[in-house]
Design a protein around this motif. Structure first.
Motif, mmCIF file in Angstrom:
data_model
loop_
_atom_site.group_PDB
_atom_site.id
_atom_site.type_symbol
_atom_site.label_atom_id
_atom_site.label_comp_id
_atom_site.label_asym_id
_atom_site.label_seq_id
_atom_site.Cartn_x
_atom_site.Cartn_y
_atom_site.Cartn_z
ATOM 1 N N GLY A 129 3.658 -0.009 1.912
ATOM 2 C CA GLY A 129 4.277 -1.283 2.244
ATOM 3 C C GLY A 129 4.386 -2.262 1.096
ATOM 4 N N GLY A 130 4.139 -1.827 -0.120
ATOM 5 C CA GLY A 130 4.232 -2.715 -1.275
ATOM 6 C C GLY A 130 2.959 -3.514 -1.481
ATOM 7 N N TYR A 131 3.049 -4.553 -2.283
ATOM 8 C CA TYR A 131 1.869 -5.317 -2.672
ATOM 9 C C TYR A 131 1.118 -5.917 -1.482
ATOM 10 C CZ TYR A 131 4.048 -5.083 -7.295
ATOM 11 O OH TYR A 131 4.618 -4.656 -8.459
ATOM 12 N N GLY A 132 1.794 -6.157 -0.381
ATOM 13 C CA GLY A 132 1.136 -6.709 0.799
ATOM 14 C C GLY A 132 0.333 -5.685 1.582
ATOM 15 N N ASP A 133 0.438 -4.414 1.230
ATOM 16 C CA ASP A 133 -0.251 -3.340 1.941
ATOM 17 C C ASP A 133 -1.516 -2.935 1.186
ATOM 18 O OD1 ASP A 133 -0.895 -1.274 3.640
ATOM 19 O OD2 ASP A 133 0.813 -0.006 3.095
ATOM 20 N N ALA A 134 -2.430 -3.875 1.030
ATOM 21 C CA ALA A 134 -3.664 -3.614 0.286
ATOM 22 C C ALA A 134 -4.575 -2.641 1.023
ATOM 23 C CB ALA A 134 -4.404 -4.923 0.020
ATOM 24 N N GLU A 135 -4.547 -2.651 2.348
ATOM 25 C CA GLU A 135 -5.441 -1.779 3.130
ATOM 26 C C GLU A 135 -5.226 -0.303 2.792
ATOM 27 O OE1 GLU A 135 -8.105 -2.510 5.034
ATOM 28 O OE2 GLU A 135 -7.719 -4.531 4.286
ATOM 29 N N ALA A 136 -3.974 0.101 2.650
ATOM 30 C CA ALA A 136 -3.690 1.501 2.315
ATOM 31 C C ALA A 136 -4.306 1.866 0.967
ATOM 32 C CB ALA A 136 -2.186 1.737 2.293
ATOM 33 N N LEU A 137 -4.263 0.940 0.023
ATOM 34 C CA LEU A 137 -4.821 1.200 -1.307
ATOM 35 C C LEU A 137 -6.342 1.177 -1.280
ATOM 36 C CD1 LEU A 137 -2.378 -0.979 -3.436
ATOM 37 C CD2 LEU A 137 -2.153 1.429 -2.770
ATOM 38 N N LEU A 138 -6.908 0.232 -0.549
ATOM 39 C CA LEU A 138 -8.374 0.124 -0.473
ATOM 40 C C LEU A 138 -8.991 1.321 0.239
ATOM 41 C CD1 LEU A 138 -8.643 -3.677 0.267
ATOM 42 C CD2 LEU A 138 -9.388 -2.506 -1.816
ATOM 43 N N SER A 139 -8.234 1.978 1.110
ATOM 44 C CA SER A 139 -8.761 3.153 1.811
ATOM 45 C C SER A 139 -9.012 4.325 0.866
ATOM 46 C CB SER A 139 -7.801 3.579 2.924
ATOM 47 O OG SER A 139 -6.625 4.157 2.384
ATOM 48 N N LEU A 140 -8.512 4.227 -0.362
ATOM 49 C CA LEU A 140 -8.683 5.293 -1.348
ATOM 50 C C LEU A 140 -9.973 5.177 -2.150
ATOM 51 C CD1 LEU A 140 -5.073 5.184 -2.835
ATOM 52 C CD2 LEU A 140 -5.951 6.813 -1.151
ATOM 53 N N ALA A 141 -10.740 4.124 -1.925
ATOM 54 C CA ALA A 141 -11.878 3.788 -2.788
ATOM 55 C C ALA A 141 -12.856 4.949 -3.000
ATOM 56 C CB ALA A 141 -12.619 2.571 -2.248
ATOM 57 N N GLU A 142 -13.108 5.747 -1.993
ATOM 58 C CA GLU A 142 -14.075 6.839 -2.145
ATOM 59 C C GLU A 142 -13.463 8.095 -2.750
ATOM 60 O OE1 GLU A 142 -16.396 7.621 1.309
ATOM 61 O OE2 GLU A 142 -16.740 5.491 1.688
ATOM 62 N N ASP A 143 -12.136 8.135 -2.829
ATOM 63 C CA ASP A 143 -11.458 9.356 -3.257
ATOM 64 C C ASP A 143 -10.843 9.310 -4.646
ATOM 65 O OD1 ASP A 143 -11.901 10.656 -0.730
ATOM 66 O OD2 ASP A 143 -10.372 9.316 0.094
ATOM 67 N N VAL A 144 -10.656 8.108 -5.198
ATOM 68 C CA VAL A 144 -9.998 8.010 -6.503
ATOM 69 C C VAL A 144 -10.780 7.112 -7.450
ATOM 70 C CG1 VAL A 144 -7.704 8.368 -5.483
ATOM 71 C CG2 VAL A 144 -8.491 6.065 -5.936
ATOM 72 N N ASP A 145 -10.620 7.394 -8.719
ATOM 73 C CA ASP A 145 -11.211 6.559 -9.759
ATOM 74 C C ASP A 145 -10.190 5.573 -10.320
ATOM 75 O OD1 ASP A 145 -13.709 7.917 -9.643
ATOM 76 O OD2 ASP A 145 -12.869 9.516 -10.892
ATOM 77 N N VAL A 146 -8.937 6.021 -10.411
ATOM 78 C CA VAL A 146 -7.879 5.190 -10.989
ATOM 79 C C VAL A 146 -6.648 5.252 -10.105
ATOM 80 C CG1 VAL A 146 -6.371 4.822 -12.988
ATOM 81 C CG2 VAL A 146 -8.711 5.594 -13.335
ATOM 82 N N LEU A 147 -6.058 4.083 -9.876
ATOM 83 C CA LEU A 147 -4.811 3.959 -9.138
ATOM 84 C C LEU A 147 -3.739 3.483 -10.107
ATOM 85 C CD1 LEU A 147 -3.088 3.687 -6.521
ATOM 86 C CD2 LEU A 147 -3.988 1.352 -6.353
ATOM 87 N N PHE A 148 -2.655 4.252 -10.210
ATOM 88 C CA PHE A 148 -1.507 3.836 -11.004
ATOM 89 C C PHE A 148 -0.550 3.120 -10.069
ATOM 90 C CE2 PHE A 148 -3.126 7.552 -13.232
ATOM 91 C CZ PHE A 148 -3.336 6.988 -14.476
ATOM 92 N N GLU B 206 -10.248 -3.725 -7.777
ATOM 93 C CA GLU B 206 -11.334 -3.578 -8.749
ATOM 94 C C GLU B 206 -12.690 -3.840 -8.102
ATOM 95 O OE1 GLU B 206 -10.012 -6.074 -11.986
ATOM 96 O OE2 GLU B 206 -8.755 -4.460 -12.795
ATOM 97 N N GLY B 207 -12.751 -4.776 -7.135
ATOM 98 C CA GLY B 207 -13.981 -5.040 -6.405
ATOM 99 C C GLY B 207 -14.436 -3.851 -5.577
ATOM 100 N N ALA B 208 -13.477 -3.024 -5.159
ATOM 101 C CA ALA B 208 -13.778 -1.816 -4.391
ATOM 102 C C ALA B 208 -14.105 -0.633 -5.301
ATOM 103 C CB ALA B 208 -12.606 -1.465 -3.479
#
Length: 117
Positions: free
Chosen positions: A44-63, A82-84
């Protein structure tokens, strides 16, 4: 010149992109996408932070691919990621796709969230 075949273990690479779409693992996705070892989905673009934060345990870097041009992402989004514990690298979407594919072939724990060009 020595050529090596690249193999991908878990996730699938970005095969191509164009105006308004991405082709990932042979499948065309319209609009913004989020892809990683878990799979590919619409983003959903920049407003869809939840989708990105759900990756915290699975990824080290998000491009984060910012479309055709390099742009800053919202500061609160960067702070949240970064806080996650997710490293964030922003670049235009073509560069983000290429970088994602290279690091994916090395078996890195990465994800790509990209806006279309």
């Amino acid at each position: 010149m020595r050529l090596n075949e690249v193999t991908y273990s878990d996730a699938v690479p970005v095969d191509g992109y164009g105006e308004g779409f991405f082709r990932i693992g042979g499948e065309v996705h319209q609009g913004a996408v989020l892809t990683c070892a878990k799979g590919t989905s619409a983003w959903g673009g920049y407003g869809d932070a939840e989708a990105l934060l759900s990756l915290a345990e699975d990824v080290d870097v998000l491009f984060i691919g910012t479309g055709a041009e390099v742009a800053h992402i919202p500061a609160d989004l960067r702070r949240s990621l970064e806080g996650a514990g997710i490293g964030v690298e922003t670049m235009n979407s073509p560069a983000a796709c290429r970088t994602y594919n290279v690091l994916l072939s090395e078996g890195r724990r990465i994800a790509l969230a990209a806006l279309p060009v």
